[in-house]
Write a protein that holds these residues in place. Structure first.
Motif, PDB file in Angstrom:
ATOM      1  N   ASP A 158     -37.092 -54.006  33.630  1.00 28.14           N
ATOM      2  CA  ASP A 158     -37.400 -54.736  32.391  1.00 28.14           C
ATOM      3  C   ASP A 158     -38.016 -56.112  32.644  1.00 28.14           C
ATOM      4  O   ASP A 158     -37.888 -57.006  31.820  1.00 28.14           O
ATOM      5  N   GLY A 159     -38.677 -56.278  33.790  1.00 26.51           N
ATOM      6  CA  GLY A 159     -39.282 -57.571  34.103  1.00 26.51           C
ATOM      7  C   GLY A 159     -40.324 -57.967  33.077  1.00 26.51           C
ATOM      8  O   GLY A 159     -40.550 -59.140  32.837  1.00 26.51           O
ATOM      9  N   ASP A 160     -40.953 -56.975  32.459  1.00 26.08           N
ATOM     10  CA  ASP A 160     -42.032 -57.296  31.519  1.00 26.08           C
ATOM     11  C   ASP A 160     -41.515 -57.643  30.127  1.00 26.08           C
ATOM     12  O   ASP A 160     -42.298 -57.882  29.220  1.00 26.08           O
ATOM     13  N   THR A 161     -40.204 -57.709  29.960  1.00 31.54           N
ATOM     14  CA  THR A 161     -39.691 -58.125  28.659  1.00 31.54           C
ATOM     15  C   THR A 161     -39.554 -59.646  28.572  1.00 31.54           C
ATOM     16  O   THR A 161     -39.335 -60.181  27.490  1.00 31.54           O
ATOM     17  N   LEU A 162     -39.668 -60.331  29.706  1.00 36.02           N
ATOM     18  CA  LEU A 162     -39.584 -61.791  29.690  1.00 36.02           C
ATOM     19  C   LEU A 162     -40.986 -62.384  29.735  1.00 36.02           C
ATOM     20  O   LEU A 162     -41.885 -61.807  30.345  1.00 36.02           O
ATOM     21  N   PRO A 163     -41.187 -63.556  29.113  1.00 27.38           N
ATOM     22  CA  PRO A 163     -42.447 -64.268  29.328  1.00 27.38           C
ATOM     23  C   PRO A 163     -42.603 -64.553  30.818  1.00 27.38           C
ATOM     24  O   PRO A 163     -41.611 -64.816  31.504  1.00 27.38           O
ATOM     25  N   ARG A 164     -43.843 -64.511  31.311  1.00 25.86           N
ATOM     26  CA  ARG A 164     -44.047 -64.634  32.758  1.00 25.86           C
ATOM     27  C   ARG A 164     -44.996 -65.769  33.116  1.00 25.86           C
ATOM     28  O   ARG A 164     -45.973 -66.008  32.415  1.00 25.86           O
ATOM     29  N   SER A 165     -44.721 -66.426  34.232  1.00 28.11           N
ATOM     30  CA  SER A 165     -45.609 -67.436  34.797  1.00 28.11           C
ATOM     31  C   SER A 165     -45.807 -67.118  36.267  1.00 28.11           C
ATOM     32  O   SER A 165     -44.855 -67.149  37.048  1.00 28.11           O
ATOM     33  N   LEU A 166     -47.056 -66.772  36.624  1.00 22.90           N
ATOM     34  CA  LEU A 166     -47.329 -66.276  37.972  1.00 22.90           C
ATOM     35  C   LEU A 166     -48.424 -67.055  38.699  1.00 22.90           C
ATOM     36  O   LEU A 166     -48.319 -67.286  39.895  1.00 22.90           O
ATOM     37  N   ALA A 167     -49.487 -67.409  38.002  1.00 26.17           N
ATOM     38  CA  ALA A 167     -50.746 -67.752  38.679  1.00 26.17           C
ATOM     39  C   ALA A 167     -50.882 -69.232  39.023  1.00 26.17           C
ATOM     40  O   ALA A 167     -50.733 -70.104  38.160  1.00 26.17           O
ATOM     41  N   ASN A 168     -51.197 -69.520  40.269  1.00 28.07           N
ATOM     42  CA  ASN A 168     -51.679 -70.835  40.714  1.00 28.07           C
ATOM     43  C   ASN A 168     -53.208 -70.858  40.549  1.00 28.07           C
ATOM     44  O   ASN A 168     -53.803 -69.919  40.018  1.00 28.07           O
ATOM     45  N   SER A 169     -53.855 -71.909  41.033  1.00 27.88           N
ATOM     46  CA  SER A 169     -55.301 -72.035  40.820  1.00 27.88           C
ATOM     47  C   SER A 169     -56.066 -70.843  41.380  1.00 27.88           C
ATOM     48  O   SER A 169     -56.963 -70.307  40.722  1.00 27.88           O
ATOM     49  N   ALA A 170     -55.755 -70.435  42.604  1.00 21.24           N
ATOM     50  CA  ALA A 170     -56.515 -69.345  43.227  1.00 21.24           C
ATOM     51  C   ALA A 170     -56.394 -68.069  42.403  1.00 21.24           C
ATOM     52  O   ALA A 170     -57.382 -67.351  42.192  1.00 21.24           O
TER      53      ALA A 170
END
Ligand SMILES: *Cc1c(COP(=O)(O)O)cnc(C)c1O
Length: 354
Positions: free
Chosen positions: A180-192
């Motif tokens: 159920d990881g996709d049920t939470l808002p996500r923050s993944l990306a750095n600049s690259a």
């Protein structure tokens, strides 16, 4: 006055934030302003980036100062808190905490029931620095959910290879396997990842280096992505030396003249943040043209070859990096990255805001 100074271009910061938005139009932007905003000055950068949806940094006292200065956006502490004693301050100032280990999750049990502290649960998908293992994720999430002092919960991870050939797919695969990881808002990306992998953009992106106009890629320059340098470090030639063949320059005689040539002495050294390990020929812009360093960089001075620049004498403008000389090129010559050069700008360098 010593002619060395750094100009911080707030228009460039705003421009670069707009570039982030163009790449990740559906994501909110958490502007990373750690390390004194990568050397640009925390309050200055925060003001120029006030259109961001949030800020991310490490120090609690700086986060509190941002709040007290009136910023209402989300403010995220990227390493969370370092002891339970800090929790009341986080709650009082509505600071969101990255939670990356079991000890922090246990400490959150001491939160007041009305604290409503927002957290970003950080999962280690392969960087192996901070983060719970994927196997610990579900229990940690459930424990946070049942903690009345915890407010919103987001999922976070950090990429180890978004800037190189290994890429992000292997870490994304681990993320997708979280129950159920996709049920939470996500923050993944750095600049690259923002620039290269749209599939990582998710709910919140976390640009750092690109906001300052510098490429996150080892061979790149920001200009290729439409970024503009937010810092220009400049000085002047304060003396000229005419060398005979065989003469050497500076400590250790690291540069030796193979013919008669002219050397310019620049008021900038490693005590200003210029890398001491820059080899002969590290690019420098003098009077608008590119030449190279000659000899070892010393504490307050460095030397440049003026042989091809007969018109450049004392008083000639020198750009160490920024507009007219990408910091990435200097970093590549010196075997480091633009990140390190920008962050290392010394407190003694005068700042001019533009
Ligand atoms: C520093 C940092 C960033 C920003 O990285 P850039 O490469 O500068 O964009 C994003 N996320 C975390 C967790 C960081 O520590």
């Amino acid at each position: 006055m010593r002619p060395l100074f750094a100009t911080i271009h707030s228009a460039a910061l705003k421009h670069n934030l707009a570039v982030v938005r163009r790449h990740a139009p559906a994501s909110k932007v958490l502007a990373v302003i750690k390390a004194n905003a990568y050397g640009h000055g925390l309050s200055r950068a925060a003001a120029a980036l006030s259109e961001a949806d949030g800020y991310a940094l490490l120090e609690l006292d700086e986060a509190v100062r941002l709040r007290e200065a009136g910023y209402r956006q989300r403010i995220v502490l990227l390493e969370g808190f370092f002891g339970p004693d800090e929790l009341p301050l986080l709650a009082r100032h509505r600071l969101a905490a990255v939670v990356h280990c079991r000890e922090q999750i246990a400490a959150l049990d001491g939160l007041a029931a009305d604290a409503r502290l927002d957290v970003l649960l950080k999962v280690n998908t392969g960087m192996n620095r901070l983060g719970l293992s994927p196997g610990e994720f579900a229990a940690a999430r459930d424990r946070l959910r049942s903690n009345p002092g915890v407010g919103a919960i987001a999922l976070m991870t950090h990429f180890a290879n978004a800037d190189d050939a290994r890429g992000v797919a292997w870490q994304m695969a681990r993320l997708q396997q979280l129950p159920d990881g996709d049920t939470l808002p996500r923050s993944l990306a750095n600049s690259a990842a923002i620039l290269r992998y749209p599939e990582t953009h998710a709910d919140w992106v976390r640009p750092g280096i690109m906001l300052y106009g510098c490429s996150p890629f080892p061979e790149g320059v920001g200009d290729e992505a439409g970024l503009k340098p937010a810092m220009t470090l400049e000085s002047r030639i304060i003396a000229v030396q005419d060398l005979r063949p065989g003469d050497t320059v500076g400590y250790g005689g690291m540069f030796r003249a193979d013919r008669a040539l002219r050397i310019g002495v620049v008021a900038c050294g490693y005590a200003d943040g210029y890398p001491r390990h820059a080899p002969n020929g590290t690019p420098v812009s003098v009077a608008g043209r590119t030449t190279g360093t000659a000899g070892r960089v010393s504490m307050d001075l460095l030397c440049v070859d003026l042989s091809e620049l007969p018109e450049a004498g004392p008083g000639a403008r020198v750009v160490l990096w920024g507009e007219g000389m990408p910091v990435e090129r200097v970093a590549q010559a010196a075997g480091t990255v633009g990140y390190q050069l920008l962050c290392a700008l010394a407190p003694r360098v005068r700042i001019v805001e533009a």
